[in-house]
Design an enzyme around this catalytic site. Structure first.
Site, PDB file in Angstrom:
ATOM      1  N   GLN A 149      -1.142 -19.975  21.159  1.00  0.00           N
ATOM      2  CA  GLN A 149      -2.066 -19.166  20.356  1.00  0.00           C
ATOM      3  C   GLN A 149      -2.254 -17.775  20.959  1.00  0.00           C
ATOM      4  OE1 GLN A 149      -5.784 -21.247  19.694  1.00  0.00           O
ATOM      5  NE2 GLN A 149      -4.751 -23.145  19.107  1.00  0.00           N
ATOM      6  N   CYS A 150      -1.888 -17.600  22.224  1.00  0.00           N
ATOM      7  CA  CYS A 150      -2.041 -16.294  22.877  1.00  0.00           C
ATOM      8  C   CYS A 150      -1.063 -15.285  22.267  1.00  0.00           C
ATOM      9  CB  CYS A 150      -1.768 -16.413  24.376  1.00  0.00           C
ATOM     10  SG  CYS A 150      -2.856 -17.560  25.228  1.00  0.00           S
TER      11      CYS A 150
ATOM     12  N   THR B 151       0.811  -1.220   0.000  1.00  0.00           N
ATOM     13  CA  THR B 151       0.000   0.000   0.000  1.00  0.00           C
ATOM     14  C   THR B 151       0.843   1.267   0.000  1.00  0.00           C
ATOM     15  OG1 THR B 151      -1.750  -1.162   1.196  1.00  0.00           O
ATOM     16  CG2 THR B 151      -1.816   1.230   1.273  1.00  0.00           C
TER      17      THR B 151
END
Length: 348
Positions: free
Chosen positions: A280-281, A15
């Protein structure tokens, strides 16, 4: 008289490199060779800026190992000509890319700053200008004749992070990244303040840069969830030529302790597949053996990812699998900090 530092901008896509054609409202690629004309504030930085762009700018979703190689080859070819490098990529995969580059470059003595933006550089409310200007300022920063930064970093929305500690957390906010297990290396406000005690200080300044271009692609991320079926796990573990798995577990490294699950993992490890346990934390660490639900993982030889991010874990796996290490050495290397990517005694 002090010579102006030379900074190389490497634009891969994303971008930040887009500008709006106000006649058609279409976005088109920005010509970075005209960067100082378009952003005159850069003249206040007292440095020489040169740019190199990919022949065909890529969307960050298309980033892959071949593009990693292209980035490090540009750095390698220009390493002695420039005091610092600013790499512009799409933000969606920036944490993956910058983490990989940190492992691919050994004995790094110069700053490599990744940045991008949430809005194109020509937009009225863009974050691109500030991210770009400050990234170049960081790449120029010098103290007692040596660069302040000599590692791979990621700068976004007033904060400079160690790249291999970052995760993208928002697709809309300008504060798109975080590093919850390691504090920012610098913060930009009225002044640019470096947290010098956190920054890696090179001890072997005479050692040449070593570029490791070969990464192993046969890896996978397996994210656990309640109800994941045996068939799915079995099919992933039996992927042909699979060499490594980042296993995303719950909390402090916990996983189902059912017989079939542990047996499948053990069979994979016996076939030589390296399995790394990451949480996953977004913050915190794996502590295998802390609960019964992770004790069996430890016993069968699953590797402790500690507080490494998933993005960094997959990059480190790709990097270490190419080294033909013994099981013991692989485990020791992965569980030790090589580039500051996990909390341990640093061995850069």
């Amino acid at each position: 008289m002090t010579t102006k530092p030379n900074i190389l901008l490497i634009y891969t896509g994303g971008t930040i490199g887009m500008v709006k054609d106000y006649k058609t409202n279409a976005l088109k690629a920005f010509d970075f060779s005209q960067i100082v004309d378009k952003i005159p504030e850069l003249q206040q930085l007292n440095c020489n800026i040169t740019s190199i762009s990919f022949d065909e700018p890529i969307d960050s979703s298309n980033m892959n190992i071949e593009y990693y190689k292209e980035i490090v080859e540009i750095i390698e070819a220009n390493y002695n000509k420039y005091e610092g490098f600013v790499v512009l990529t799409g933000s969606d995969t920036m944490s993956y890319t910058s983490s990989a580059i940190s492992f691919m470059l050994e004995n790094l003595q110069k700053p490599i700053i990744f940045t991008g933006s949430q809005l194109p550089i020509g937009d009225l409310r863009t974050d691109a200008k500030e991210n770009l200007i400050t990234s170049i300022e960081v790449a120029c920063a010098n103290k007692n004749g040596a660069p302040v930064i000599s590692e791979v970093c990621l700068y976004f929305e007033y904060k400079l992070y160690r790249a291999n500690r970052t995760t993208k957390i928002s697709s809309e906010q300008f504060e798109a990244f975080t590093s919850l297990n390691f504090p920012p290396l610098a913060e930009s406000g009225v002044h640019l303040k470096f947290n010098e005690h956190l920054i890696y200080q090179s001890k072997n300044k005479e050692q040449p840069l070593i570029v490791r271009k070969e990464l192993v692609e046969e890896v996978v991320i397996l994210k656990l969830f309640p109800g994941i079926s045996k068939l799915v796990i079995e099919s992933i573990l039996n992927t042909p030529n699979l060499k490594g798995i980042v296993l995303e577990t719950y909390g402090s490294g916990n996983a189902p302790n059912s017989n079939y699950f542990i047996t499948l993992l053990k069979e994979a490890i016996n076939k030589g597949i390296k399995i790394v346990n990451v949480t996953q934390c977004k913050s915190g660490s794996v502590m295998m053996g802390h609960y019964d639900t992770s004790l069996l993982l430890k016993e069968i030889g699953v590797i402790n990812g500690k507080d490494i991010t998933t993005e960094s874990a997959i990059a480190k796996l790709m990097y270490l699998l190419n080294k033909n290490l013994s099981i013991k050495d692989f485990k020791n290397h992965f569980e030790s900090s090589l580039r500051g990517e996990l909390t341990d005694n640093y061995h850069f």
